[in-house]
Design a protein around this motif. Structure first.
Motif, PDB file in Angstrom:
ATOM      1  N   UNK A 252      14.375 -30.440  -2.925  1.00 14.23           N
ATOM      2  CA  UNK A 252      13.953 -31.809  -3.221  1.00 14.23           C
ATOM      3  C   UNK A 252      15.070 -32.804  -2.917  1.00 14.23           C
ATOM      4  N   UNK A 253      16.058 -32.378  -2.148  1.00 17.45           N
ATOM      5  CA  UNK A 253      17.186 -33.255  -1.794  1.00 17.45           C
ATOM      6  C   UNK A 253      17.083 -33.674  -0.336  1.00 17.45           C
ATOM      7  N   UNK A 254      17.597 -34.869  -0.066  1.00 18.17           N
ATOM      8  CA  UNK A 254      17.585 -35.419   1.277  1.00 18.17           C
ATOM      9  C   UNK A 254      19.010 -35.813   1.669  1.00 18.17           C
ATOM     10  N   UNK A 255      19.471 -35.312   2.804  1.00 21.17           N
ATOM     11  CA  UNK A 255      20.770 -35.695   3.347  1.00 21.17           C
ATOM     12  C   UNK A 255      20.557 -36.751   4.425  1.00 21.17           C
ATOM     13  N   UNK A 256      21.332 -37.827   4.374  1.00 22.62           N
ATOM     14  CA  UNK A 256      21.215 -38.910   5.348  1.00 22.62           C
ATOM     15  C   UNK A 256      22.610 -39.305   5.818  1.00 22.62           C
ATOM     16  N   UNK A 257      22.759 -39.469   7.125  1.00 21.67           N
ATOM     17  CA  UNK A 257      24.018 -39.927   7.696  1.00 21.67           C
ATOM     18  C   UNK A 257      23.759 -40.876   8.850  1.00 21.67           C
ATOM     19  N   UNK A 258      24.634 -41.860   9.032  1.00 25.87           N
ATOM     20  CA  UNK A 258      24.439 -42.872  10.076  1.00 25.87           C
ATOM     21  C   UNK A 258      25.457 -42.748  11.205  1.00 25.87           C
ATOM     22  N   UNK A 259      26.382 -41.816  11.146  1.00 26.50           N
ATOM     23  CA  UNK A 259      27.416 -41.511  12.142  1.00 26.50           C
ATOM     24  C   UNK A 259      28.425 -42.629  12.370  1.00 26.50           C
ATOM     25  N   UNK A 260      28.381 -43.705  11.587  1.00 21.87           N
ATOM     26  CA  UNK A 260      29.424 -44.728  11.686  1.00 21.87           C
ATOM     27  C   UNK A 260      30.774 -44.128  11.284  1.00 21.87           C
ATOM     28  N   UNK A 261      30.734 -43.303  10.241  1.00 18.12           N
ATOM     29  CA  UNK A 261      31.904 -42.592   9.760  1.00 18.12           C
ATOM     30  C   UNK A 261      31.472 -41.164   9.449  1.00 18.12           C
ATOM     31  N   UNK A 262      32.436 -40.283   9.265  1.00 19.72           N
ATOM     32  CA  UNK A 262      32.091 -38.905   8.903  1.00 19.72           C
ATOM     33  C   UNK A 262      31.788 -38.868   7.408  1.00 19.72           C
ATOM     34  N   UNK A 263      30.581 -39.303   7.089  1.00 20.76           N
ATOM     35  CA  UNK A 263      30.121 -39.358   5.706  1.00 20.76           C
ATOM     36  C   UNK A 263      28.627 -39.093   5.680  1.00 20.76           C
ATOM     37  N   UNK A 264      28.203 -38.195   4.804  1.00 19.99           N
ATOM     38  CA  UNK A 264      26.791 -37.864   4.636  1.00 19.99           C
ATOM     39  C   UNK A 264      26.443 -38.010   3.164  1.00 19.99           C
ATOM     40  N   UNK A 265      25.346 -38.698   2.884  1.00 20.85           N
ATOM     41  CA  UNK A 265      24.897 -38.878   1.511  1.00 20.85           C
ATOM     42  C   UNK A 265      23.802 -37.893   1.152  1.00 20.85           C
ATOM     43  N   UNK A 266      23.876 -37.372  -0.059  1.00 24.73           N
ATOM     44  CA  UNK A 266      22.809 -36.520  -0.577  1.00 24.73           C
ATOM     45  C   UNK A 266      22.027 -37.341  -1.596  1.00 24.73           C
ATOM     46  N   UNK A 267      20.712 -37.456  -1.377  1.00 20.98           N
ATOM     47  CA  UNK A 267      19.855 -38.280  -2.214  1.00 20.98           C
ATOM     48  C   UNK A 267      18.789 -37.418  -2.881  1.00 20.98           C
ATOM     49  N   UNK A 268      18.425 -37.807  -4.095  1.00 20.22           N
ATOM     50  CA  UNK A 268      17.268 -37.197  -4.745  1.00 20.22           C
ATOM     51  C   UNK A 268      16.008 -37.722  -4.066  1.00 20.22           C
ATOM     52  N   UNK A 269      14.881 -37.071  -4.310  1.00 22.16           N
ATOM     53  CA  UNK A 269      13.635 -37.450  -3.642  1.00 22.16           C
ATOM     54  C   UNK A 269      13.168 -38.849  -4.021  1.00 22.16           C
ATOM     55  N   UNK A 270      13.691 -39.408  -5.131  1.00 23.42           N
ATOM     56  CA  UNK A 270      13.328 -40.770  -5.506  1.00 23.42           C
ATOM     57  C   UNK A 270      14.304 -41.805  -4.955  1.00 23.42           C
ATOM     58  N   UNK A 271      15.275 -41.358  -4.138  1.00 23.27           N
ATOM     59  CA  UNK A 271      16.208 -42.284  -3.518  1.00 23.27           C
ATOM     60  C   UNK A 271      17.533 -42.442  -4.240  1.00 23.27           C
ATOM     61  N   UNK A 272      17.739 -41.736  -5.351  1.00 25.83           N
ATOM     62  CA  UNK A 272      18.995 -41.836  -6.085  1.00 25.83           C
ATOM     63  C   UNK A 272      20.116 -41.133  -5.319  1.00 25.83           C
ATOM     64  N   UNK A 273      21.207 -41.849  -5.044  1.00 23.12           N
ATOM     65  CA  UNK A 273      22.355 -41.251  -4.367  1.00 23.12           C
ATOM     66  C   UNK A 273      23.113 -40.377  -5.354  1.00 23.12           C
ATOM     67  N   UNK A 274      23.241 -39.092  -5.028  1.00 22.49           N
ATOM     68  CA  UNK A 274      23.888 -38.138  -5.916  1.00 22.49           C
ATOM     69  C   UNK A 274      25.301 -37.767  -5.462  1.00 22.49           C
ATOM     70  N   UNK A 275      25.510 -37.696  -4.139  1.00 25.74           N
ATOM     71  CA  UNK A 275      26.786 -37.178  -3.650  1.00 25.74           C
ATOM     72  C   UNK A 275      27.091 -37.768  -2.274  1.00 25.74           C
ATOM     73  N   UNK A 276      28.383 -38.004  -2.021  1.00 28.16           N
ATOM     74  CA  UNK A 276      28.857 -38.380  -0.699  1.00 28.16           C
ATOM     75  C   UNK A 276      29.809 -37.297  -0.209  1.00 28.16           C
ATOM     76  N   UNK A 277      29.542 -36.766   0.972  1.00 34.26           N
ATOM     77  CA  UNK A 277      30.373 -35.717   1.567  1.00 34.26           C
ATOM     78  C   UNK A 277      31.144 -36.336   2.721  1.00 34.26           C
ATOM     79  N   UNK A 278      32.456 -36.226   2.662  1.00 33.06           N
ATOM     80  CA  UNK A 278      33.298 -36.860   3.677  1.00 33.06           C
ATOM     81  C   UNK A 278      34.251 -35.852   4.295  1.00 33.06           C
ATOM     82  N   UNK A 279      34.649 -36.176   5.514  1.00 30.23           N
ATOM     83  CA  UNK A 279      35.642 -35.372   6.212  1.00 30.23           C
ATOM     84  C   UNK A 279      36.399 -36.279   7.173  1.00 30.23           C
TER      85      UNK A 279
END
Length: 410
Positions: A252-279
């Protein structure tokens, strides 16, 4: 007493040095912090030590596709593929608007679907997704989702209605509760565009298995496009080396990234941002040679009648100074996030960085040259490969995962 303390410290240091010399080097964990309830994972190096990296088998375990032969093995415009629990492989062959079923050894079993607008038929692009024990096939022209069981029997269909005026809905995947991820953005319209680089906002929604909208997940910067307006015509193409929007689902999680930076967000199915993964990643400049290769590759893939128009567009297109941070996202059944590293023109060697379910970087996995992954399993990778004649093949590679205890035994 002081002498005994110094002696104890010396013994401890010697013990650590001995352990490191034996190969038991400490693993550097990611830095994890909390910011307003959002977990931020800052990675520096991967956890895999020497010999622990996952790898694909040298040769494919299964291969489907021929240049000449029986038509059911000739593939054209493959838009997706999946491996079922019993080993069968389903291929969305867009050129014939069919879902083709093959056994675990790649032998053809049956096909369903055809060109048309009736039940179980397709008219446009075919997107293939798996939800539970069902196959979801999306027709972009009809905006229709057709649901089949794993034997290929048509069960039902529903049409996606855009919740925002003018936004054409596009199916992106299926959550574990069988709700559907849908995206949409404002289309380009002649007379409204000034020309140049454009970046539409893309919105994501969650629809129920009956096609009724449940949640609005959020809006994000979409992929960059180049709009070419000349006289009485308008053409739109993806911006060379432009920023892109990518997404991947797990449970039920959604990962979204825009490639502007090496950062991917993990969102709950209702759109709540839970985690940011960076490198951290090095900023790589686009060179004149990159532009030359990009133009050559694109024009070579074009049909002759369109080459002159595309050459004119590429002459007028402004080229970014740097490459995007990465170029694709995927997940596997264990919840690991896979990020494909960006490849400059002429580099056909895919390399994926793997992050565990907590966002900690594990390491990188190289895939065969010219291979495009479409599904990553626990012990396999399924994808599309083209031969020297540009003939499409669906290949299944084994995925080997050495374990620390296995390495110790050796």
């Amino acid at each position: 007493m002081a002498t005994m303390v110094r002696l104890g410290i010396l013994v401890l240091v010697l013990a650590l040095l001995t352990a490191c010399g034996a190969g038991a080097q400490p693993r550097e964990r990611a830095m994890v912090r909390d910011s307003a309830g959002i977990t931020i994972v800052e990675n520096s190096v991967g956890l895999w030590r020497k010999g622990e990296a996952w790898r694909l088998t040298e040769a494919p375990l299964v291969e489907i596709g021929v240049l000449d032969g029986e038509p059911e093995y000739q593939l054209y415009q493959v838009t997706g593929a999946t491996r079922l629990a019993d080993g069968r492989i389903v291929v969305a062959n867009g050129g014939t608007r069919e879902l083709r079923f093959y056994d675990g050894d790649g032998r053809f079993l049956r096909s369903v679907g055809r060109q048309g607008a009736g039940p179980g038929e397709f008219r446009g692009y075919m997107g293939l997704h798996v939800g539970g024990d069902s196959l979801y096939a999306f027709d972009s022209d009809l905006r229709r989702v057709s649901v089949f069981d794993q034997e290929g029997r048509f069960a039902r269909s529903f049409v996606l209605e855009g919740p925002t005026s003018g936004a054409s809905p596009f199916m992106r995947g299926v959550f574990s509760d069988r709700s559907v991820l849908v995206s949409g953005s404002r289309p380009f319209r002649y007379g409204e565009e000034r020309g140049g680089v454009a970046r539409r906002t893309v919105s994501f929604w969650r629809y129920g298995p009956d096609g009724v909208q449940l949640d609005s997940i959020g809006s994000f910067p979409g992929s960059e496009s180049y709009v070419h307006v000349t006289g009485g015509s308008m053409s739109v193409m993806s911006l060379a080396f432009g920023k892109e929007l990518h997404q991947a689902i797990h449970g039920m999680a959604l990962y979204i990234g825009t490639t502007d930076h090496y950062e991917i967000g993990r969102y709950a199915a209702d759109g709540t941002l839970e985690r940011l993964i960076r490198r951290p990643n090095a900023v790589v400049a686009v060179t004149p040679e990159d532009i030359r290769r990009y133009r050559a590759e694109l024009l070579e893939a074009m049909e002759m009648e369109f080459r002159q128009d595309f050459a004119s567009m590429m002459d007028a297109m402004p080229y970014p100074e740097t490459f995007p941070a990465y170029q694709q996202l995927a997940t596997d059944p264990a919840g690991n996030l896979w990020v494909e590293e960006y490849r400059r023109p002429g580099d056909d060697q895919p390399r994926w960085t793997v992050f565990d379910p907590s966002g900690q970087m594990l390491g990188t996995v190289d895939m065969p040259s010219g291979f495009t992954s479409v599904e990553i399993g626990n012990d396999y990778v399924l994808g599309i490969w083209k031969d020297e004649f540009d003939v499409e093949h669906v290949r299944l590679y084994g995925l080997t995962k050495p374990r620390a205890d296995d390495l110790a035994i050796r």
